[in-house]
Design an enzyme around this catalytic site. Structure first.
Site, PDB file in Angstrom:
ATOM      1  N   GLU A   1       0.801   4.211   6.332  1.00 22.96           N
ATOM      2  CA  GLU A   1       1.394   4.147   7.542  1.00 22.96           C
ATOM      3  C   GLU A   1       0.305   3.408   8.444  1.00 22.96           C
ATOM      4  O   GLU A   1      -0.817   3.679   8.226  1.00 22.96           O
ATOM      5  CB  GLU A   1       1.786   5.500   8.001  1.00 22.96           C
TER       6      GLU A   1
ATOM      7  N   CYS B   1       5.621   8.986   6.741  1.00 20.43           N
ATOM      8  CA  CYS B   1       4.902  10.376   6.838  1.00 20.43           C
ATOM      9  C   CYS B   1       5.803  11.366   7.224  1.00 20.43           C
ATOM     10  O   CYS B   1       6.424  11.963   6.150  1.00 20.43           O
ATOM     11  CB  CYS B   1       3.518   9.992   7.802  1.00 20.43           C
TER      12      CYS B   1
ATOM     13  N   LYS C   1      10.183   4.822  12.145  1.00 21.02           N
ATOM     14  CA  LYS C   1      10.060   6.154  11.740  1.00 21.02           C
ATOM     15  C   LYS C   1      10.760   6.997  12.788  1.00 21.02           C
ATOM     16  O   LYS C   1      11.020   6.978  13.820  1.00 21.02           O
ATOM     17  CB  LYS C   1       8.578   6.612  12.261  1.00 21.02           C
TER      18      LYS C   1
HETATM   19  C1  ACM Z   1       2.183  11.575  10.331  1.00 24.90           C
HETATM   20  O1  ACM Z   1       3.440  11.747  10.721  1.00 24.90           O
HETATM   21  N1  ACM Z   1       1.477  10.652  10.466  1.00 24.90           N
HETATM   22  C2  ACM Z   1       1.490  13.206  10.224  1.00 24.90           C
END
Ligand code: ACM
Length: 267
Positions: free
Chosen positions: A38, A146, A108
């Site tokens: 990420e 993530c 995301k």
């Molecule tokens: C995250 O979502 N970077 C912990």
């Protein structure tokens, strides 16, 4: 085909240093699919919205152009996180690139902790992309980033949309993800490829320590390759995406065919 994970320690806001570091680490890459962490070139724990803005880029900016160059050079599909600058704000995104160019972007959906103060929540759903291995064999690639792992609906949505493989660029800080990903793979009968980072970043006197332990899992929930907490470099594994598609459990049970969507509660 061959998959690859890169785990490393990006420097905060130093995009050029990070791109040079990755360039060195993937110098001898031999893989059909490479997953990077990420926000792999930007850093993660932004001290201010100005800091984030200073490294945010459009999907045809410096970082994605570099991903495209690597993809052409290595003949690999690459999935990697970047802070995406758009007219409607900045998203915590991942680009999917192939030797032909940009395949698509995922934004995301589930923002973690102080990301909520900085990023827009993803507005593209959970798209699945059509890509090919180096022999021209097509397969379907989903992406989650993530913290999306914490919500089983993310991987389920991707699997129901036909993903054979879920690429999972990450900056994990919670210890529970590495033991949960084999279950995400098993319960959806997909391959999962989690690329995490190592090192730490501080903001407002708070230190986030990233836990490494990147891993790839097969549809039986077996770990195909994994990193230690500190490991830096590229690990590869062999797999056949097609083997995710037969979801028969017994002669009379099928993972998706036996779902009872009409009795599940979604909200
Ligand atoms: C995250 O979502 N970077 C912990």
């Amino acid at each position: 085909m061959k998959g690859a994970i890169l785990q490393y320690d990006p420097a905060y806001l130093d995009v050029e240093r990070n791109l040079a570091a990755v360039d060195g680490l993937i110098d001898s890459l031999d893989a059909d699919l490479l997953v990077l962490p990420e926000l792999f070139a930007a850093g993660y724990f932004f001290k201010s919205s100005e800091d984030l803005r200073s490294v945010a880029e459009t999907a045809d900016g410096r970082t994605v152009e570099q991903l495209k160059a690597w993809s052409r050079d290595k003949n690999a599909v690459i999935v990697a996180g970047f802070p995406e600058l758009t007219a409607s704000g900045i998203y915590n995104s991942a680009a999917v690139v192939s030797p032909q160019g940009l395949v698509g972007v995922y934004r995301k959906v589930h923002l973690f902790y102080r990301e909520k103060e900085l990023f827009q929540p993803g507005d593209l759903g959970f798209p699945v992309f059509d890509v090919k291995d180096r022999n021209g064999e097509p397969y379907r690639l989903g992406v989650m980033i993530c913290f999306d792992w914490y919500f089983p609906e993310s991987a389920r949505s991707l699997a129901l949309s036909g993903a054979d493989v879920i690429a999972h660029p990450s900056n994990l800080v919670r210890k529970d993800c590495p033991r949960s990903m084999p279950i995400r793979a098993l319960e959806n009968h997909v391959f999962t490829v989690t690329a995490n980072r190592v090192g730490g970043e501080e903001s407002d006197g708070e230190l986030l320590t990233f836990i490494g332990q990147s891993l790839a899992c097969d549809p039986a929930g077996e770990v195909l390759c994994s990193f230690t907490r500190e490991g830096v470099g590229v690990e590869t594994f062999s797999f056949d995406p097609k083997t995710s598609r037969n979801r028969d459990i017994t002669a009379t049970n099928n993972l998706f065919g036996d779902r009872r969507a009409e009795v599940y509660r979604l909200a």
